[in-house]
Design a protein around this motif. Structure first.
Motif, PDB file in Angstrom:
ATOM      1  N   ASP A  69       5.344   1.942 -13.953  1.00 32.76           N
ATOM      2  CA  ASP A  69       4.984   3.158 -13.214  1.00 32.76           C
ATOM      3  C   ASP A  69       4.385   2.800 -11.858  1.00 32.76           C
ATOM      4  OD1 ASP A  69       5.871   4.809 -15.227  1.00 32.76           O
ATOM      5  OD2 ASP A  69       3.881   5.175 -16.073  1.00 32.76           O
ATOM      6  N   LEU A  70       3.531   1.790 -11.836  1.00 31.02           N
ATOM      7  CA  LEU A  70       2.906   1.363 -10.582  1.00 31.02           C
ATOM      8  C   LEU A  70       3.894   0.622  -9.685  1.00 31.02           C
ATOM      9  CD1 LEU A  70      -0.521   0.058 -11.963  1.00 31.02           C
ATOM     10  CD2 LEU A  70      -0.045   2.269 -10.906  1.00 31.02           C
ATOM     11  N   ALA A  71       4.665  -0.299 -10.286  1.00 36.25           N
ATOM     12  CA  ALA A  71       5.605  -1.100  -9.503  1.00 36.25           C
ATOM     13  C   ALA A  71       6.705  -0.248  -8.882  1.00 36.25           C
ATOM     14  CB  ALA A  71       6.214  -2.195 -10.372  1.00 36.25           C
ATOM     15  N   ASN A  72       7.135   0.789  -9.598  1.00 30.63           N
ATOM     16  CA  ASN A  72       8.217   1.629  -9.086  1.00 30.63           C
ATOM     17  C   ASN A  72       7.783   2.506  -7.919  1.00 30.63           C
ATOM     18  OD1 ASN A  72      10.252   0.693 -10.762  1.00 30.63           O
ATOM     19  ND2 ASN A  72       9.768   2.155 -12.395  1.00 30.63           N
ATOM     20  N   GLU A  73       6.496   2.534  -7.630  1.00 30.39           N
ATOM     21  CA  GLU A  73       6.028   3.245  -6.444  1.00 30.39           C
ATOM     22  C   GLU A  73       6.275   2.450  -5.168  1.00 30.39           C
ATOM     23  OE1 GLU A  73       2.174   5.054  -6.453  1.00 30.39           O
ATOM     24  OE2 GLU A  73       2.119   5.210  -8.625  1.00 30.39           O
ATOM     25  N   VAL A  74       6.499   1.124  -5.302  1.00 32.76           N
ATOM     26  CA  VAL A  74       6.602   0.299  -4.095  1.00 32.76           C
ATOM     27  C   VAL A  74       7.895  -0.502  -3.990  1.00 32.76           C
ATOM     28  CG1 VAL A  74       4.096   0.103  -3.900  1.00 32.76           C
ATOM     29  CG2 VAL A  74       5.349  -1.652  -5.153  1.00 32.76           C
ATOM     30  N   VAL A  75       8.547  -0.802  -5.124  1.00 36.90           N
ATOM     31  CA  VAL A  75       9.746  -1.642  -5.065  1.00 36.90           C
ATOM     32  C   VAL A  75      10.971  -0.886  -4.565  1.00 36.90           C
ATOM     33  CG1 VAL A  75      11.351  -3.074  -6.390  1.00 36.90           C
ATOM     34  CG2 VAL A  75       8.893  -3.259  -6.797  1.00 36.90           C
ATOM     35  N   PRO A  76      11.349   0.237  -5.172  1.00 41.71           N
ATOM     36  CA  PRO A  76      12.557   0.924  -4.705  1.00 41.71           C
ATOM     37  C   PRO A  76      12.468   1.380  -3.243  1.00 41.71           C
ATOM     38  CG  PRO A  76      11.921   1.722  -6.872  1.00 41.71           C
ATOM     39  CD  PRO A  76      10.780   0.894  -6.368  1.00 41.71           C
ATOM     40  N   SER A  77      11.262   1.706  -2.796  1.00 40.27           N
ATOM     41  CA  SER A  77      11.082   2.167  -1.412  1.00 40.27           C
ATOM     42  C   SER A  77      11.057   1.030  -0.405  1.00 40.27           C
ATOM     43  CB  SER A  77       9.778   2.963  -1.299  1.00 40.27           C
ATOM     44  OG  SER A  77       8.660   2.143  -1.609  1.00 40.27           O
ATOM     45  N   GLN A  79       8.710  -0.978   0.259  1.00 35.07           N
ATOM     46  CA  GLN A  79       7.423  -1.159   0.930  1.00 35.07           C
ATOM     47  C   GLN A  79       6.913  -2.583   0.759  1.00 35.07           C
ATOM     48  OE1 GLN A  79       7.222   2.259   2.841  1.00 35.07           O
ATOM     49  NE2 GLN A  79       5.423   0.967   2.807  1.00 35.07           N
ATOM     50  N   THR A  80       7.533  -3.323  -0.146  1.00 32.59           N
ATOM     51  CA  THR A  80       7.168  -4.723  -0.375  1.00 32.59           C
ATOM     52  C   THR A  80       8.434  -5.543  -0.527  1.00 32.59           C
ATOM     53  OG1 THR A  80       6.016  -6.258  -1.852  1.00 32.59           O
ATOM     54  CG2 THR A  80       6.982  -4.304  -2.865  1.00 32.59           C
ATOM     55  N   LEU A  81       8.347  -6.818  -0.185  1.00 32.87           N
ATOM     56  CA  LEU A  81       9.444  -7.749  -0.423  1.00 32.87           C
ATOM     57  C   LEU A  81       9.310  -8.400  -1.801  1.00 32.87           C
ATOM     58  CD1 LEU A  81       9.710  -9.503   3.071  1.00 32.87           C
ATOM     59  CD2 LEU A  81      11.119  -7.651   2.164  1.00 32.87           C
ATOM     60  N   ASN A  82       8.223  -8.137  -2.493  1.00 28.81           N
ATOM     61  CA  ASN A  82       8.016  -8.692  -3.830  1.00 28.81           C
ATOM     62  C   ASN A  82       8.906  -7.999  -4.845  1.00 28.81           C
ATOM     63  OD1 ASN A  82       5.988 -10.516  -3.109  1.00 28.81           O
ATOM     64  ND2 ASN A  82       4.389  -8.970  -3.312  1.00 28.81           N
ATOM     65  N   GLY A  83       9.384  -8.773  -5.816  1.00 30.10           N
ATOM     66  CA  GLY A  83      10.119  -8.200  -6.925  1.00 30.10           C
ATOM     67  C   GLY A  83       9.173  -7.850  -8.055  1.00 30.10           C
ATOM     68  N   TYR A  84       9.723  -7.308  -9.132  1.00 26.84           N
ATOM     69  CA  TYR A  84       8.904  -6.949 -10.281  1.00 26.84           C
ATOM     70  C   TYR A  84       8.214  -8.174 -10.869  1.00 26.84           C
ATOM     71  CZ  TYR A  84      11.166  -2.350 -10.314  1.00 26.84           C
ATOM     72  OH  TYR A  84      11.618  -1.098  -9.980  1.00 26.84           O
ATOM     73  N   ASP A  85       8.902  -9.317 -10.867  1.00 27.17           N
ATOM     74  CA  ASP A  85       8.295 -10.509 -11.453  1.00 27.17           C
ATOM     75  C   ASP A  85       7.054 -10.933 -10.680  1.00 27.17           C
ATOM     76  OD1 ASP A  85       9.852 -11.191  -9.250  1.00 27.17           O
ATOM     77  OD2 ASP A  85      10.672 -13.021 -10.152  1.00 27.17           O
ATOM     78  N   GLU A  86       7.121 -10.887  -9.352  1.00 26.17           N
ATOM     79  CA  GLU A  86       5.968 -11.270  -8.535  1.00 26.17           C
ATOM     80  C   GLU A  86       4.839 -10.252  -8.669  1.00 26.17           C
ATOM     81  OE1 GLU A  86       8.237 -13.422  -4.839  1.00 26.17           O
ATOM     82  OE2 GLU A  86       8.744 -11.349  -5.322  1.00 26.17           O
ATOM     83  N   TYR A 110       2.342  -7.038   5.419  1.00 26.37           N
ATOM     84  CA  TYR A 110       3.652  -6.551   5.868  1.00 26.37           C
ATOM     85  C   TYR A 110       3.654  -5.021   5.902  1.00 26.37           C
ATOM     86  CZ  TYR A 110       8.798  -6.390   6.254  1.00 26.37           C
ATOM     87  OH  TYR A 110      10.091  -6.162   6.656  1.00 26.37           O
ATOM     88  N   ARG A 111       4.399  -4.364   5.041  1.00 21.14           N
ATOM     89  CA  ARG A 111       4.455  -2.900   5.038  1.00 21.14           C
ATOM     90  C   ARG A 111       3.451  -2.263   4.077  1.00 21.14           C
ATOM     91  NH1 ARG A 111      11.086  -2.519   4.879  1.00 21.14           N
ATOM     92  NH2 ARG A 111      11.438  -3.262   7.019  1.00 21.14           N
ATOM     93  N   GLY A 112       2.648  -3.092   3.434  1.00 19.96           N
ATOM     94  CA  GLY A 112       1.553  -2.577   2.626  1.00 19.96           C
ATOM     95  C   GLY A 112       1.847  -2.362   1.161  1.00 19.96           C
ATOM     96  N   GLY A 113       3.075  -2.644   0.704  1.00 19.72           N
ATOM     97  CA  GLY A 113       3.449  -2.325  -0.667  1.00 19.72           C
ATOM     98  C   GLY A 113       2.667  -3.061  -1.728  1.00 19.72           C
ATOM     99  N   SER A 114       2.502  -4.377  -1.576  1.00 20.57           N
ATOM    100  CA  SER A 114       1.790  -5.124  -2.615  1.00 20.57           C
ATOM    101  C   SER A 114       0.298  -4.811  -2.592  1.00 20.57           C
ATOM    102  CB  SER A 114       2.038  -6.630  -2.474  1.00 20.57           C
ATOM    103  OG  SER A 114       1.653  -7.099  -1.202  1.00 20.57           O
ATOM    104  N   ALA A 115      -0.259  -4.525  -1.408  1.00 25.93           N
ATOM    105  CA  ALA A 115      -1.662  -4.103  -1.344  1.00 25.93           C
ATOM    106  C   ALA A 115      -1.837  -2.750  -2.030  1.00 25.93           C
ATOM    107  CB  ALA A 115      -2.118  -4.026   0.109  1.00 25.93           C
ATOM    108  N   TYR A 116      -0.894  -1.852  -1.819  1.00 19.96           N
ATOM    109  CA  TYR A 116      -0.912  -0.544  -2.475  1.00 19.96           C
ATOM    110  C   TYR A 116      -0.839  -0.716  -3.991  1.00 19.96           C
ATOM    111  CZ  TYR A 116       0.355   4.402  -3.219  1.00 19.96           C
ATOM    112  OH  TYR A 116       0.391   5.721  -3.620  1.00 19.96           O
ATOM    113  N   PHE A 117       0.058  -1.596  -4.424  1.00 16.47           N
ATOM    114  CA  PHE A 117       0.207  -1.865  -5.860  1.00 16.47           C
ATOM    115  C   PHE A 117      -1.081  -2.434  -6.439  1.00 16.47           C
ATOM    116  CE2 PHE A 117       1.007  -4.989  -9.180  1.00 16.47           C
ATOM    117  CZ  PHE A 117       1.675  -4.222 -10.129  1.00 16.47           C
TER     118      PHE A 117
END
Length: 268
Positions: A69-77, A79-86, A110-117
């Motif tokens: 639920d948390l990861a899908n807020e940032v991966v499909p969009s 916002q991060t270059l990280n994958g689900y594994d990272e 970068y675009r803030g995705g992993s910080a948001y996660f």
């Protein structure tokens, strides 16, 4: 006694709407010849598939719906270059440092995705630790001979204003704009429980390890992204150099996701 369990997950075919009958992640056989279950070649471990149950009872240390639920807020969009594994490495780190004292930091947002996660993962546990997010928002400020293949300005397709607005829902997050090696001396001194370093470069990685290492709480976690990435040899060089000379002692966990996890040892 603190027990830290780290693992990796292959999630490229995960469907959050899958039925209970099909709640296993399908085995990935994308590598030539598939995967040997116990291959002696470490290169085969990087994307080694693992079967994870993600339905009603995934197990307390496996990635379940709350993680996705948390990861899908940032991966499909993107916002991060990280994958689900990272992201799952970060997620496990958050859970393991929840009871520790100290702030958090991410360098290279970068675009803030992993910080948001990361902030969301803490929030889901009812926590809102002080969180420092650093980036130039203009790409790499400098590169050295330790960083072949990199150039000044890489990863500039972001902006301070956009990331600050994106992370604004977290009042505990402060976004710092500029070269981290110049910004760190101006940051209020603090202990840290979690630091995520994702700069790709030798000089900034070494500077950050030297700054944050002595400030990590015992049991605190440093994630060194791209440690084993062939495209970022300076990261491994900087990390090795730091660990050889550092007065602080760390456990080192190679995640096989190109990240290295350092866990601060308690002083005796």
């Amino acid at each position: 006694l603190r027990v830290c369990l780290y693992t990796t997950v292959q999630t490229g075919r995960y469907d959050p709407g899958m039925s209970d009958e099909t709640r296993r992640v399908i085995k990935d056989t994308s590598l030539p010849g598939g995967h040997e279950r116990r291959s002696p070649d470490p290169a085969q471990w990087v994307n080694r598939s693992m079967l994870y149950y993600v339905g009603k009872a995934p197990g307390p240390y496996r990635p379940g719906p709350e993680f996705f639920d948390l990861a899908n807020e940032v991966v499909p969009s993107k916002q991060t270059l990280n994958g689900y594994d990272e992201l799952y490495v970060i997620y496990q780190a958050v859970r393991n440092v929840a009871e520790l004292h100290g702030a958090c930091a991410e360098v290279g947002v970068y675009r803030g995705g992993s910080a948001y996660f990361t902030a969301s993962a803490f929030e889901a546990m009812g926590l809102s630790p002080e969180f420092h997010a650093f980036d130039t928002f203009a790409g790499h400020p400098t590169v050295t001979d330790h960083d072949p293949g990199h150039e000044i300005g890489r990863f500039a397709d972001t902006s301070y204003e956009a990331v600050k607005a994106y992370l604004a829902r977290f009042p505990n997050v402060t976004v710092h704009h500029g070269d981290v090696t110049k910004l760190l001396p101006s940051v209020a001194d603090s202990a840290y429980r979690l630091v995520n370093l994702d700069t790709d470069l030798y000089e900034s990685t070494l500077a950050c390890l030297r700054y944050f290492g002595p400030r990590m709480s015992p049991g605190g976690v440093v994630i060194v992204a791209d440690y084993s990435a062939g495209k970022c040899p300076g990261v491994m060089e900087a990390t090795t150099e730091y660990l050889q000379d550092a007065p602080e002692r760390f456990q080192a966990w190679d995640q096989r996701t190109e990240s290295l996890v350092l866990v601060k040892r308690a002083t005796r």
